[in-house]
Design a protein around this motif. Structure first.
Motif, short mmCIF file in Angstrom:
data_model
loop_
_atom_site.label_atom_id
_atom_site.label_comp_id
_atom_site.label_asym_id
_atom_site.label_seq_id
_atom_site.Cartn_x
_atom_site.Cartn_y
_atom_site.Cartn_z
N ASP A 225 37.70 28.83 42.71
CA ASP A 225 36.31 29.31 42.93
C ASP A 225 35.73 28.77 44.34
O ASP A 225 35.46 27.79 44.39
CB ASP A 225 35.41 29.08 42.23
N ASN B 229 36.27 25.15 29.15
CA ASN B 229 36.36 25.49 30.68
C ASN B 229 35.93 24.16 31.19
O ASN B 229 34.89 23.38 31.01
CB ASN B 229 35.61 26.48 31.09
N ASN C 225 39.23 25.07 38.23
CA ASN C 225 38.89 25.26 36.94
C ASN C 225 40.02 25.70 35.93
O ASN C 225 41.03 26.31 36.41
CB ASN C 225 37.74 26.54 36.77
N ASN D 82 34.50 20.16 41.11
CA ASN D 82 34.01 20.89 42.18
C ASN D 82 33.85 19.91 43.29
O ASN D 82 33.54 18.74 43.41
CB ASN D 82 32.48 21.25 42.01
N LYS E 44 36.46 34.26 43.65
CA LYS E 44 37.07 33.77 42.49
C LYS E 44 38.33 34.45 42.13
O LYS E 44 38.72 35.52 42.06
CB LYS E 44 36.49 33.70 41.14
N SER F 131 36.08 22.09 35.08
CA SER F 131 36.17 22.58 36.32
C SER F 131 35.90 20.94 37.19
O SER F 131 35.24 20.24 36.82
CB SER F 131 35.11 23.47 36.75
N TYR G 201 40.92 26.99 32.28
CA TYR G 201 39.91 27.91 31.15
C TYR G 201 41.00 28.22 29.98
O TYR G 201 42.35 28.29 30.14
CB TYR G 201 39.69 28.96 31.58
N SER H 34 35.95 24.86 43.97
CA SER H 34 36.07 24.61 42.34
C SER H 34 37.49 25.05 41.93
O SER H 34 37.80 25.82 42.27
CB SER H 34 35.04 25.03 41.65
#
Length: 320
Positions: free
Chosen positions: A75, A313, A57, A317, A89, A315, A59, A55
């Motif tokens: 991640d 957030n 991300n 994946n 992470k 993300s 933030y 993933s």
């Protein structure tokens, strides 16, 4: 239904015993998204072996002060032959505020999660993990060579133990987590020497600096978090809403004039946030998620300044 009641009873008894045995902020993004405590978890009634996933991300969080905290997080997730999910992470952080700018690799998170029960439509997961600091919490404001506050630091400067569990089905997620700093190497000295900050012209001048100087060599207390989330799932699209209460159960400690650690009043208590999210699955391999959190209540006193007014957030994946 009787089996489900028994499972719920054992679930909360297990969490209680863990707290009693280990004795411990979301003050940081990593704790509340490790292993079984993650938001918007996928539920699949058929037992399968999950392949590796990655993933990416983004933030962003607004502190109670001027600083805006942004992070790009990689991640990685692996599942062993024994069906243990391993999560790794690594964040890279950027902080920008009235005092200046900082950036760097943030604290690394490691966790192992195992499904320990599957009865009817419910699954019970358990997580053990750790947060590992990338360095000391003493990054400086470059033009004046003075240490910046904790909320400008990319590392908390502590080795943390993390324990957690979750109970999920297709619609509901209930999770509980515990974070305990076990090794402190926080050497933040922001505001320790008033002469260093005589130049600061911001709102309130040095009075503003003095309001945030109790994080000098701070030792954070222990946190308990609970996540309650309701999911609404369509074929490709899903929505989720929930709450995230985090309770600091032991007081932070800071040094007094003699250099001795003292418990800081007002540092225990509840921080409560409301959560909302949306996800879209492009195909069986890739998906996109957006989660927003808004602070509702906060503890009386946060010497580290790590509380967030709101967080966002995003993300992507990909499953292999």
């Amino acid at each position: 239904m009787r089996y489900i009641q028994i499972l719920l009873f054992l679930h909360f008894i297990t969490v209680g015993l863990s707290l009693k045995s280990w004795a411990q902020g979301c003050s940081d993004a990593g704790f509340c998204t490790m292993g079984a405590m993650r938001p918007d978890q996928n539920f699949n009634g058929n037992p399968i072996i999950r392949l590796r996933s990655v993933s990416f991300n983004f933030y962003e969080g607004q502190s109670n002060n001027s600083a805006i905290i942004r992070a790009g997080i990689v991640d990685l997730s692996f599942e062993t032959k024994s069906e243990v999910n391993l999560q790794f992470k690594v964040p890279y952080m950027w902080i920008n505020g009235n005092f200046g700018k900082t950036s760097g690799i943030g604290d690394i998170s490691l966790s192992a999660t195992k499904e320990i029960a599957d009865i009817s439509d419910y699954k019970l997961l358990a997580t053990m993990g750790a947060k590992i600091p990338t360095g000391h919490s003493d990054l400086k404001q470059q033009s004046h060579d003075v240490v910046l506050p904790m909320y400008y630091q990319v590392s908390l400067g502590t080795y943390d133990l993390v324990l957690g569990s979750s109970l999920i089905n297709r619609e509901w997620l209930f999770s509980v987590g515990y974070q305990q700093p076990i090794i402190h190497q926080n050497e933040n000295s922001f505001g320790a020497d008033p002469v260093e900050w005589g130049w600061y012209p911001g709102p309130g001048g040095f009075d503003y600096v003095q309001k945030h100087d109790e994080a000098v060599d701070l030792r954070r207390g222990a946190d308990i978090m609970i996540r309650i989330e309701r999911n609404f799932r369509l074929s490709r699209l899903n929505f989720n809403f929930g709450i995230l209460p985090i309770y600091r159960i032991t007081k932070d400690q800071g040094k007094d004039e003699t250099g001795e650690y003292q418990k800081l009043p007002g540092t225990t208590g509840l921080a409560l946030s409301a959560l909302a999210g949306v996800g879209y699955r492009f195909n069986i391999f890739s998906s996109l998620k957006l989660i927003y959190g808004q602070k509702i209540t906060d503890r009386d006193y946060n010497p580290d300044g790590l509380t967030r007014k709101h967080v966002l957030n995003l993300s992507y994946n990909y499953n292999f």
